[in-house]
Design a protein around this motif. Sequence first.
Motif, PDB file in Angstrom:
ATOM      1  N   SER A 290      17.975 -11.288  -8.761  1.00  0.00           N
ATOM      2  CA  SER A 290      17.455 -10.102  -8.073  1.00  0.00           C
ATOM      3  C   SER A 290      16.643 -10.437  -6.833  1.00  0.00           C
ATOM      4  N   SER A 291      16.294 -11.703  -6.623  1.00  0.00           N
ATOM      5  CA  SER A 291      15.556 -12.078  -5.419  1.00  0.00           C
ATOM      6  C   SER A 291      16.479 -12.264  -4.225  1.00  0.00           C
ATOM      7  N   VAL A 292      17.783 -12.163  -4.448  1.00  0.00           N
ATOM      8  CA  VAL A 292      18.754 -12.251  -3.362  1.00  0.00           C
ATOM      9  C   VAL A 292      19.194 -10.829  -3.032  1.00  0.00           C
ATOM     10  N   ILE A 293      18.868 -10.380  -1.838  1.00  0.00           N
ATOM     11  CA  ILE A 293      19.136  -9.002  -1.433  1.00  0.00           C
ATOM     12  C   ILE A 293      19.713  -8.991  -0.026  1.00  0.00           C
ATOM     13  N   THR A 294      20.299  -7.877   0.316  1.00  0.00           N
ATOM     14  CA  THR A 294      20.845  -7.758   1.665  1.00  0.00           C
ATOM     15  C   THR A 294      19.735  -7.407   2.651  1.00  0.00           C
ATOM     16  N   LYS A 295      20.063  -7.535   3.916  1.00  0.00           N
ATOM     17  CA  LYS A 295      19.112  -7.202   4.974  1.00  0.00           C
ATOM     18  C   LYS A 295      18.668  -5.745   4.868  1.00  0.00           C
ATOM     19  N   ALA A 296      19.617  -4.839   4.582  1.00  0.00           N
ATOM     20  CA  ALA A 296      19.289  -3.418   4.503  1.00  0.00           C
ATOM     21  C   ALA A 296      18.289  -3.139   3.393  1.00  0.00           C
ATOM     22  N   VAL A 297      18.489  -3.782   2.225  1.00  0.00           N
ATOM     23  CA  VAL A 297      17.551  -3.591   1.112  1.00  0.00           C
ATOM     24  C   VAL A 297      16.173  -4.142   1.476  1.00  0.00           C
ATOM     25  N   ALA A 298      16.152  -5.322   2.131  1.00  0.00           N
ATOM     26  CA  ALA A 298      14.877  -5.923   2.531  1.00  0.00           C
ATOM     27  C   ALA A 298      14.125  -5.010   3.490  1.00  0.00           C
ATOM     28  N   GLU A 299      14.830  -4.414   4.432  1.00  0.00           N
ATOM     29  CA  GLU A 299      14.175  -3.525   5.399  1.00  0.00           C
ATOM     30  C   GLU A 299      13.613  -2.288   4.717  1.00  0.00           C
ATOM     31  N   LYS A 300      14.309  -1.761   3.713  1.00  0.00           N
ATOM     32  CA  LYS A 300      13.801  -0.616   2.969  1.00  0.00           C
ATOM     33  C   LYS A 300      12.544  -0.995   2.173  1.00  0.00           C
ATOM     34  N   LYS A 301      12.566  -2.191   1.601  1.00  0.00           N
ATOM     35  CA  LYS A 301      11.391  -2.644   0.852  1.00  0.00           C
ATOM     36  C   LYS A 301      10.198  -2.822   1.791  1.00  0.00           C
ATOM     37  N   ILE A 302      10.454  -3.397   2.960  1.00  0.00           N
ATOM     38  CA  ILE A 302       9.384  -3.576   3.946  1.00  0.00           C
ATOM     39  C   ILE A 302       8.837  -2.216   4.373  1.00  0.00           C
ATOM     40  N   GLN A 303       9.721  -1.279   4.618  1.00  0.00           N
ATOM     41  CA  GLN A 303       9.310   0.075   5.003  1.00  0.00           C
ATOM     42  C   GLN A 303       8.438   0.705   3.919  1.00  0.00           C
ATOM     43  N   ALA A 304       8.827   0.518   2.659  1.00  0.00           N
ATOM     44  CA  ALA A 304       8.059   1.096   1.546  1.00  0.00           C
ATOM     45  C   ALA A 304       6.681   0.464   1.435  1.00  0.00           C
ATOM     46  N   GLU A 305       6.589  -0.853   1.637  1.00  0.00           N
ATOM     47  CA  GLU A 305       5.289  -1.519   1.528  1.00  0.00           C
ATOM     48  C   GLU A 305       4.376  -1.146   2.692  1.00  0.00           C
ATOM     49  N   LEU A 306       4.945  -1.013   3.885  1.00  0.00           N
ATOM     50  CA  LEU A 306       4.141  -0.559   5.018  1.00  0.00           C
ATOM     51  C   LEU A 306       3.598   0.839   4.765  1.00  0.00           C
ATOM     52  N   LEU A 307       4.415   1.686   4.148  1.00  0.00           N
ATOM     53  CA  LEU A 307       3.961   3.036   3.830  1.00  0.00           C
ATOM     54  C   LEU A 307       2.834   3.003   2.808  1.00  0.00           C
ATOM     55  N   ALA A 308       2.988   2.155   1.788  1.00  0.00           N
ATOM     56  CA  ALA A 308       1.952   2.057   0.757  1.00  0.00           C
ATOM     57  C   ALA A 308       0.636   1.548   1.344  1.00  0.00           C
ATOM     58  N   ALA A 309       0.726   0.531   2.188  1.00  0.00           N
ATOM     59  CA  ALA A 309      -0.482  -0.062   2.770  1.00  0.00           C
ATOM     60  C   ALA A 309      -1.189   0.902   3.712  1.00  0.00           C
ATOM     61  N   ASN A 310      -0.418   1.784   4.362  1.00  0.00           N
ATOM     62  CA  ASN A 310      -1.004   2.702   5.341  1.00  0.00           C
ATOM     63  C   ASN A 310      -1.278   4.089   4.769  1.00  0.00           C
ATOM     64  N   SER A 311      -1.084   4.263   3.478  1.00  0.00           N
ATOM     65  CA  SER A 311      -1.309   5.568   2.853  1.00  0.00           C
ATOM     66  C   SER A 311      -2.679   5.683   2.201  1.00  0.00           C
ATOM     67  N   ILE A 312      -3.416   4.582   2.064  1.00  0.00           N
ATOM     68  CA  ILE A 312      -4.719   4.613   1.408  1.00  0.00           C
ATOM     69  C   ILE A 312      -5.696   5.446   2.239  1.00  0.00           C
ATOM     70  N   GLY A 313      -6.344   6.419   1.598  1.00  0.00           N
ATOM     71  CA  GLY A 313      -7.349   7.234   2.270  1.00  0.00           C
ATOM     72  C   GLY A 313      -6.793   8.387   3.087  1.00  0.00           C
ATOM     73  N   THR A 314      -5.465   8.538   3.134  1.00  0.00           N
ATOM     74  CA  THR A 314      -4.868   9.619   3.931  1.00  0.00           C
ATOM     75  C   THR A 314      -4.813  10.877   3.072  1.00  0.00           C
ATOM     76  N   ILE A 315      -5.870  11.685   3.142  1.00  0.00           N
ATOM     77  CA  ILE A 315      -5.997  12.844   2.262  1.00  0.00           C
ATOM     78  C   ILE A 315      -5.246  14.050   2.809  1.00  0.00           C
ATOM     79  N   GLU A 316      -5.548  14.448   4.036  1.00  0.00           N
ATOM     80  CA  GLU A 316      -4.928  15.650   4.600  1.00  0.00           C
ATOM     81  C   GLU A 316      -3.603  15.347   5.310  1.00  0.00           C
ATOM     82  N   GLY A 317      -3.546  14.257   6.044  1.00  0.00           N
ATOM     83  CA  GLY A 317      -2.318  13.922   6.771  1.00  0.00           C
ATOM     84  C   GLY A 317      -1.710  12.651   6.221  1.00  0.00           C
ATOM     85  N   LYS A 318      -0.512  12.736   5.679  1.00  0.00           N
ATOM     86  CA  LYS A 318       0.126  11.582   5.061  1.00  0.00           C
ATOM     87  C   LYS A 318       0.742  10.663   6.118  1.00  0.00           C
TER      88      LYS A 318
END
Length: 479
Positions: A290-318
């Motif tokens: 499972s550690s071998v993934i395509t570029k598209a999957v990796a980019e989606k994972k990166i996008q999800a982690e960036l969203l998680a890291a930048n969502s802390i404290g965002t109460i009114e505007g996500k």
Amino acid sequence: MVVQHNMQAMNANRMLNITTGAQSKSTEKLSSGYRINRAADDAAGLTISEKMRKQIRGLDQASTNAQDGVSSVQTAEGALTEVHSMLQRMNELAVQAANGTNSKESDRQAIQDEIDQLTTEIDRVAETTKFNEIYLLKGDSNGGTKNVFMKGHDAGLKGTLTDSAKTATFVMDELKAGDKVTIAGKEYSIGSKADDIKGTIVAPAQNASTTVTIDGSSYEIKDTNGNVAIYKDGSTTALTKVDVTGTGTGNATLDDLKTLVKEGSVVEADGKKYTAMTDGNNDNIDDDDSSVITKAVAEKKIQAELLAANSIGTIEGKAEVKDAATANGKTTYEIKKGYATVADTLSFNLHVGADADMTNKITVDIDTMNSANLGIKGLNVTDATGTAATYAVDAISDAIAKVSSQRSALGAVQNRLEHTIDNLDNIVENTTTAESRIRDTDMAEEMVEYSKNNILAQAGQSMLAQANQSTQGVLSLLQ
């Protein structure tokens, strides 16, 4: 000799009245301590003196105003000292929660419970800290609000983050087959389908050679005047089609060599190592690893982690993270930063001068210091992997920096006010000295004047008595 008009007595009486008047003024000056007791004493001096008195009394109050300002600033800064302490403890807890030894959710839940209590206390401090019934840390009381955008974060990914007011941009090298990338603490290999890997096997330049390794076997591809031959494991005999495909005549071609690449094959070409993914369910994740993934999957994972890291404290505007955009060997993620809506900054002026000049005002600005403005409201570290706690460390660090900035601003104002107080007191002292020279009685000099007038008054009284006796001689003519 006349008796109707005693000129000697009249003259003595007039001079005595003058002396008595002067003596009365000296007595008034000596008893009051002031040289000027009424405008008639010194009209010009009175005007100058009253103008100085206005300045002196105004500056005295201005000094008191500045001292009150210092007290209010010290009150706010003292409260923020405790907020700092609580944030430092929260940082310790987040670092603890990020550790992989917390194998059970209950471990991180216990940590979360303390973080919740500290967050609540930070809000309580912000809501209740006041000076003279003015709430110092809860923002403007007039109901105005503002949106505080959280600071951008890169989720620990390898790349460059550019942060601006409302957006952030994260740029990293384009992921290619064979690359390794760490996402949320886990290392992934960018795998490819067998057909994608075949495209990396290309002919060398004319009269040159290149080497490709397929599943542990080395193949040298050699060009001789435009004719390509393939040699295996250092052999000097070119491979035939039969050697590679099992059928056919003549030397093996590149297409023949590519048939050796199948699902699960490991290929080294062009200085990179590729793994042909086994993907029976077509989810772009290797069935065996499972550690071998395509570029598209990796980019989606990166996008999800960036969203998680930048969502802390965002109460009114996500927060939002756009899909990856790749150009010129770089992959870019556009981040729309989230925000929290908080009360406007508390702002009040300290009047530190005797005049109505606006430059005599020192402005004190204090932001809302609750958890929403600090970007830690709703902080959660109870995920199973500790990744959320890792991102929380960055959020708490931003909060600490924000409190540090506010404390620094308050400290700078306090230092300024202390210099202001010293300057005001110095001006008051010197102006009072000047006003004293105009208004106060010189007691030694006035005592000399008083003594002189006292003697003259006594002499005048004696002369008046003598003058009154001078006409008594008329009675002798009647005897």
